[in-house]
Motif scaffolding. Structure first.
Motif, PDB file in Angstrom:
ATOM      1  N   LEU A 191       2.245   1.786  -3.495  1.00  0.00           N
ATOM      2  CA  LEU A 191       1.181   2.290  -4.374  1.00  0.00           C
ATOM      3  C   LEU A 191       0.886   3.759  -4.075  1.00  0.00           C
ATOM      4  CD1 LEU A 191      -1.016   1.849  -6.503  1.00  0.00           C
ATOM      5  CD2 LEU A 191      -2.519   1.030  -4.662  1.00  0.00           C
ATOM      6  N   ASN A 192       0.789   4.101  -2.797  1.00  0.00           N
ATOM      7  CA  ASN A 192       0.493   5.486  -2.423  1.00  0.00           C
ATOM      8  C   ASN A 192       1.600   6.433  -2.861  1.00  0.00           C
ATOM      9  OD1 ASN A 192      -1.922   4.737  -1.286  1.00  0.00           O
ATOM     10  ND2 ASN A 192      -1.132   4.636   0.814  1.00  0.00           N
ATOM     11  N   GLN A 251       3.539   6.036  -5.427  1.00  0.00           N
ATOM     12  CA  GLN A 251       3.378   6.194  -6.878  1.00  0.00           C
ATOM     13  C   GLN A 251       2.286   7.203  -7.190  1.00  0.00           C
ATOM     14  OE1 GLN A 251       2.637   2.084  -7.892  1.00  0.00           O
ATOM     15  NE2 GLN A 251       4.748   1.750  -8.577  1.00  0.00           N
ATOM     16  N   GLN A 252       1.176   7.103  -6.452  1.00  0.00           N
ATOM     17  CA  GLN A 252       0.056   8.018  -6.688  1.00  0.00           C
ATOM     18  C   GLN A 252       0.369   9.441  -6.242  1.00  0.00           C
ATOM     19  OE1 GLN A 252      -3.176   5.996  -4.680  1.00  0.00           O
ATOM     20  NE2 GLN A 252      -3.648   4.728  -6.481  1.00  0.00           N
ATOM     21  N   MET A 253       1.364   9.585  -5.342  1.00  0.00           N
ATOM     22  CA  MET A 253       1.812  10.916  -4.911  1.00  0.00           C
ATOM     23  C   MET A 253       2.801  11.511  -5.915  1.00  0.00           C
ATOM     24  SD  MET A 253       2.387  10.059  -0.846  1.00  0.00           S
ATOM     25  CE  MET A 253       2.954  11.684  -0.343  1.00  0.00           C
ATOM     26  N   GLY A 254       3.066  10.771  -6.982  1.00  0.00           N
ATOM     27  CA  GLY A 254       3.980  11.259  -8.000  1.00  0.00           C
ATOM     28  C   GLY A 254       5.417  10.829  -7.805  1.00  0.00           C
ATOM     29  N   TYR A 261       0.832  -1.199   0.000  1.00  0.00           N
ATOM     30  CA  TYR A 261       0.000   0.000   0.000  1.00  0.00           C
ATOM     31  C   TYR A 261       0.869   1.252   0.000  1.00  0.00           C
ATOM     32  CZ  TYR A 261      -4.129  -2.853   1.076  1.00  0.00           C
ATOM     33  OH  TYR A 261      -5.153  -3.769   1.025  1.00  0.00           O
TER      34      TYR A 261
END
Length: 348
Positions: A220-221, A223-226, A217
């Motif tokens: 993934l987070n 990655q989603q934060m850039g 997690y």
């Protein structure tokens, strides 16, 4: 009350200084002895040039024994490497693996070691097959329990079951204290910040580790934060490290004979901010452990891009911490400059 637990040093701790020629073998042993850390652990490849491919000259072994005697130290462990998956472009057959372990048993015996450290990747069947030979030589083979593995991991349980079934007293465990990483090491975070991880992502990963968020997690987070590159690498450290429970050592204490005192940094107040040594030592005392805790400094690789590691000072601080936790009254100090020999040779 002073504990029966003894203090030692893995000379691996001084890897920067030995590689750069700032410390000789004598410097390493003398420095450890002056700190009251009389147990000496080595990695054969680091301490003895040419091992294991070319063997070691008897003169070098004689020098080892002379230094051990001169500084009133005790040989503790030879840490060997059996990387059977990358042997001459092929996987090493079972019989060759056993023969390789026996070779390290012989070397450990030549050095007067009580133990040899086996990498956690080695199959239990190989160690069981080598155990009778180790018994003959008076050596115990200890598999290192190293993060991300731990005492409840199926691979370690498989070893424990094989050891008990064998009935051999020559098989045991060497727990590495890095598996009890209760906080994200500050030197890790600082390094990731230096190589480009945005502060908000670094803060998030540090907090996620504190909150024991599942590593996938966190990745993934991020990655989603850039996050890319170093940021992903920082998140991925959570896959390989965890805060396992020190008390799990108690069930295996009858086969725990040596301990790697892994640490990444010791602050000026003699505290390792990421590993709970007070709790660890308490558990070891409860279990009746009377072997060595050998300092194993691995913070050097996290700071050498920004500053020159001072491994000796870091080891000194950990030895002060251990001495206090073990109830010793004298504070470890260094009487001789650890680089004295190197400087004298350079001047000559």
């Amino acid at each position: 009350m002073t504990s029966e637990i003894k203090r030692g040093v893995s000379l691996y701790s001084y890897q920067n200084e030995t590689f750069q020629g700032k410390m000789t073998l004598e410097d390493c042993i003398r420095t450890s002895a002056e700190l009251g850390a009389k147990g000496i652990e080595i990695i054969g490849e680091q301490t003895f040039w040419g091992w294991p491919e070319c063997g070691v000259a008897q003169a070098d072994v004689d020098t080892w024994h002379r230094l051990i005697k001169q500084y009133d130290c005790t040989p503790v462990s030879h840490d060997f490497m059996l990387d059977y998956k990358r042997y001459k472009g092929r996987e090493m057959p079972f019989d060759e693996q056993v023969a390789s372990v026996k070779n390290d048993v012989d070397f450990g015996a030549r050095l007067g070691m009580k133990y040899i450290r086996a990498l956690v990747s080695i199959a239990p069947e190989v160690l069981v097959a080598a155990a009778p030979y180790a018994e003959e030589k008076g050596i115990k083979i200890l598999i290192e329990v190293h993060a991300p593995l731990h005492f409840d991991h199926p691979w370690i349980i498989r070893h424990a079951e094989a050891f008990e079934k064998s009935g051999s007293d020559a098989l045991g465990f060497l727990p590495d204290m890095g598996m009890f990483l209760f906080a994200f090491p500050p030197v890790w975070k600082e390094k990731f910040l230096r190589i480009g991880v945005p502060k908000n992502i670094a803060d998030y990963v540090e907090k996620a580790y504190e909150d024991r968020v599942l590593s996938e997690y966190v990745i993934l987070n991020v990655q989603q934060m850039g996050g890319t590159g170093p940021a992903i690498a920082m998140a991925e450290t959570l896959r390989h490290n965890a805060a396992f429970e020190p008390r799990r050592m108690l069930d295996y204490m009858h086969r725990i004979h040596n301990v790697h005192g892994k640490f990444y940094q010791m602050n000026e107040d003699y505290v390792e901010p990421s590993i709970p040594y007070d709790e660890i030592v308490k558990v070891l005392k409860q279990g009746g452990f009377n072997g060595y805790i050998c300092s194993e400094y691995e913070g050097n690789r996290w700071i050498e891009d920004a500053e020159e590691p001072d491994s000796v000072e870091q080891v000194r601080r950990q030895q002060v911490m251990l001495a206090r936790l073990l109830g010793e009254t004298e504070v470890p100090t260094i009487q001789t400059s650890p680089t004295a020999s190197a400087m004298a040779e350079a001047a000559a």
